[in-house]
Design a protein around this motif. Structure first.
Motif, PDB file in Angstrom:
ATOM      1  N   LEU A 162      -1.287  40.603 -25.144  1.00 32.27           N
ATOM      2  CA  LEU A 162      -2.636  41.140 -25.054  1.00 32.27           C
ATOM      3  C   LEU A 162      -3.591  39.963 -25.143  1.00 32.27           C
ATOM      4  O   LEU A 162      -3.283  38.959 -25.791  1.00 32.27           O
ATOM      5  CB  LEU A 162      -2.932  42.100 -26.209  1.00 32.27           C
TER       6      LEU A 162
ATOM      7  N   THR B 187       4.410  42.106 -30.078  1.00 31.46           N
ATOM      8  CA  THR B 187       3.161  42.019 -29.314  1.00 31.46           C
ATOM      9  C   THR B 187       2.311  40.862 -29.830  1.00 31.46           C
ATOM     10  O   THR B 187       1.999  40.798 -31.020  1.00 31.46           O
ATOM     11  CB  THR B 187       2.373  43.338 -29.409  1.00 31.46           C
TER      12      THR B 187
ATOM     13  N   GLU C 240      -2.315  41.931 -20.769  1.00 32.54           N
ATOM     14  CA  GLU C 240      -3.295  43.014 -20.698  1.00 32.54           C
ATOM     15  C   GLU C 240      -4.601  42.598 -21.357  1.00 32.54           C
ATOM     16  O   GLU C 240      -4.610  42.202 -22.522  1.00 32.54           O
ATOM     17  CB  GLU C 240      -2.733  44.256 -21.388  1.00 32.54           C
ATOM     18  N   TYR C 241      -5.689  42.701 -20.613  1.00 34.11           N
ATOM     19  CA  TYR C 241      -7.000  42.423 -21.184  1.00 34.11           C
ATOM     20  C   TYR C 241      -7.447  43.616 -22.014  1.00 34.11           C
ATOM     21  O   TYR C 241      -7.293  44.768 -21.601  1.00 34.11           O
ATOM     22  CB  TYR C 241      -8.030  42.164 -20.082  1.00 34.11           C
ATOM     23  N   CYS C 242      -7.993  43.364 -23.196  1.00 33.41           N
ATOM     24  CA  CYS C 242      -8.498  44.467 -24.010  1.00 33.41           C
ATOM     25  C   CYS C 242      -9.646  44.010 -24.888  1.00 33.41           C
ATOM     26  O   CYS C 242      -9.843  42.811 -25.110  1.00 33.41           O
ATOM     27  CB  CYS C 242      -7.385  45.099 -24.842  1.00 33.41           C
TER      28      CYS C 242
ATOM     29  N   ALA D 150      -3.510  35.918 -16.296  1.00 27.08           N
ATOM     30  CA  ALA D 150      -2.888  37.081 -16.929  1.00 27.08           C
ATOM     31  C   ALA D 150      -1.768  37.685 -16.086  1.00 27.08           C
ATOM     32  O   ALA D 150      -0.778  38.180 -16.619  1.00 27.08           O
ATOM     33  CB  ALA D 150      -3.945  38.136 -17.209  1.00 27.08           C
ATOM     34  N   GLN D 151      -1.928  37.634 -14.778  1.00 32.18           N
ATOM     35  CA  GLN D 151      -0.956  38.294 -13.898  1.00 32.18           C
ATOM     36  C   GLN D 151       0.452  37.738 -14.069  1.00 32.18           C
ATOM     37  O   GLN D 151       1.431  38.482 -14.151  1.00 32.18           O
ATOM     38  CB  GLN D 151      -1.404  38.159 -12.437  1.00 32.18           C
TER      39      GLN D 151
ATOM     40  N   ASN E 209       1.958  39.054 -17.232  1.00 35.65           N
ATOM     41  CA  ASN E 209       1.871  40.506 -17.438  1.00 35.65           C
ATOM     42  C   ASN E 209       0.993  40.809 -18.651  1.00 35.65           C
ATOM     43  O   ASN E 209       1.287  41.711 -19.446  1.00 35.65           O
ATOM     44  CB  ASN E 209       3.264  41.108 -17.624  1.00 35.65           C
TER      45      ASN E 209
ATOM     46  N   ASN F 160       5.154  40.952 -25.615  1.00 39.69           N
ATOM     47  CA  ASN F 160       4.104  41.620 -24.854  1.00 39.69           C
ATOM     48  C   ASN F 160       2.793  40.898 -25.153  1.00 39.69           C
ATOM     49  O   ASN F 160       2.473  40.648 -26.323  1.00 39.69           O
ATOM     50  CB  ASN F 160       3.993  43.090 -25.269  1.00 39.69           C
TER      51      ASN F 160
END
Length: 325
Positions: A173, A147, A190-192, A184-185, A188, A171
């Motif tokens: 983030l 990640t 992920e916003y956090c 981001a799309q 893939n 992955n």
């Protein structure tokens, strides 16, 4: 009469020759003594400045009465006093985007070097310590499939994320001032929130601008949130990470490793970092490839010329000031 341009750091020789053909050029040379005193003297009748890596503020620009533009051969501009430049209506130009891919390459160089202990193992081999099959002390971390957390999904952050996603099946983030859904799309990603990213990411890359909000963004509290096998990479500005807290995290094995290209004080001459084998230290070379530096110099030259000829340059930092009067 030719307009005067002051070159306040080393620049590409071809660009320097082009400047000398077009303008009266004065070159600041550290070998000639106090650099700030030289700048203060030369800017009295200067119309433009070009260069990088110098602190420019009221103390060395106060004598300037005709200065229209400072063209920085860089993306970052934290070494320029923007408030003073705005007061004096001096335009500041920079060179974004042309260094995006080179800097993203370096971020991954740091990431992989730190993960696989490349610098320390290189020394280990050269010192004749490789006498048998390697043991756990020489083991590193896998990068593929892990990640990757990106702090700052701008152009450089997105380029780093692409390398992780497409090249290493990572992955993704990301934390940003606001979500970047279009970028981001495709990844893939992920916003956090920042704390969530720090807790979950195996590799963390800091790629934000330095400002009041981002100064010491990563400090003791943030290091305590990271996983023990986490690797942090900084290719933004040194002051974004609290260096004392970073050193403590590395010394106490609170995180696995760090890869750094930037520091609170540059050039870095002395530091506890030099005595740690779980940190990779590079001399601020994010954009330091022949082709990228050439492109940056060309863009800085064009920004300068545009302003001095009364045109709007491509890249302006303080956009509230117009280049055209």
């Amino acid at each position: 009469m030719k307009k005067k341009v002051v070159v306040f750091s080393q620049i590409d020789l071809e660009i320097l020759e082009k400047l000398q053909e077009k303008y009266q050029v004065s070159i600041i040379n550290p070998k000639n003594g106090d650099v700030n005193a030289q700048i203060l003297k030369e800017v009295k009748d200067a119309n433009g400045l070009i260069g990088a890596g110098r602190l420019l503020n009221e103390s060395n620009l106060s004598s300037a009465t005709q200065l229209k533009v400072i063209s920085s051969v860089s993306v970052g501009y934290d070494n320029y006093d923007l408030n003073y430049l705005n007061q004096q209506k001096i335009l500041l130009c920079n060179t974004p985007h042309v260094l995006t891919e080179s800097t993203a390459d370096l971020a991954f160089t740091l990431l992989m070097s730190a993960a696989r202990k490349v610098p320390s193992l290189d020394v280990w081999v050269k010192n004749g310590e490789w006498k048998r099959t390697v043991g756990v002390g020489q083991f590193g971390l896998d990068v593929h499939g892990k990640t990757l957390g990106i702090i700052g999904l701008g152009h450089i952050g997105a380029a780093i994320a692409r390398r992780g996603f497409y090249g290493f099946n990572m992955n993704i983030l990301y934390h940003n001032r606001k979500p970047k859904l279009e970028v981001a799309q495709s990844l893939n990603a992920e916003y956090c929130e920042l704390n969530d990213l720090l807790k979950r990411a195996d590799f963390i890359v800091v790629a934000v601008d330095l400002n009041a909000e981002s100064k010491a963004l990563i400090s003791e509290k943030e290091f305590n949130l990271m996983q023990k096998h986490a690797v942090i990479i900084n290719i933004s500005r040194g002051s974004v990470i609290d260096e004392i807290a970073l050193i403590e995290a590395l010394k106490n094995k609170r995180i696995f490793a760090a890869g750094l290209d930037v520091y609170e004080t540059e050039p870095l001459q002395s530091s506890e970092l030099f005595h740690l084998d779980n940190v990779v230290t590079l001399p601020h070379i994010g954009s330091a490839t022949t082709s990228t530096r050439k492109k940056m110099a060309e863009l800085a030259y064009q920004n300068l010329v545009d302003v001095l000829e009364g045109k709007q340059p491509q890249y302006i930092v303080n956009k509230e000031i117009s280049a055209i009067e």
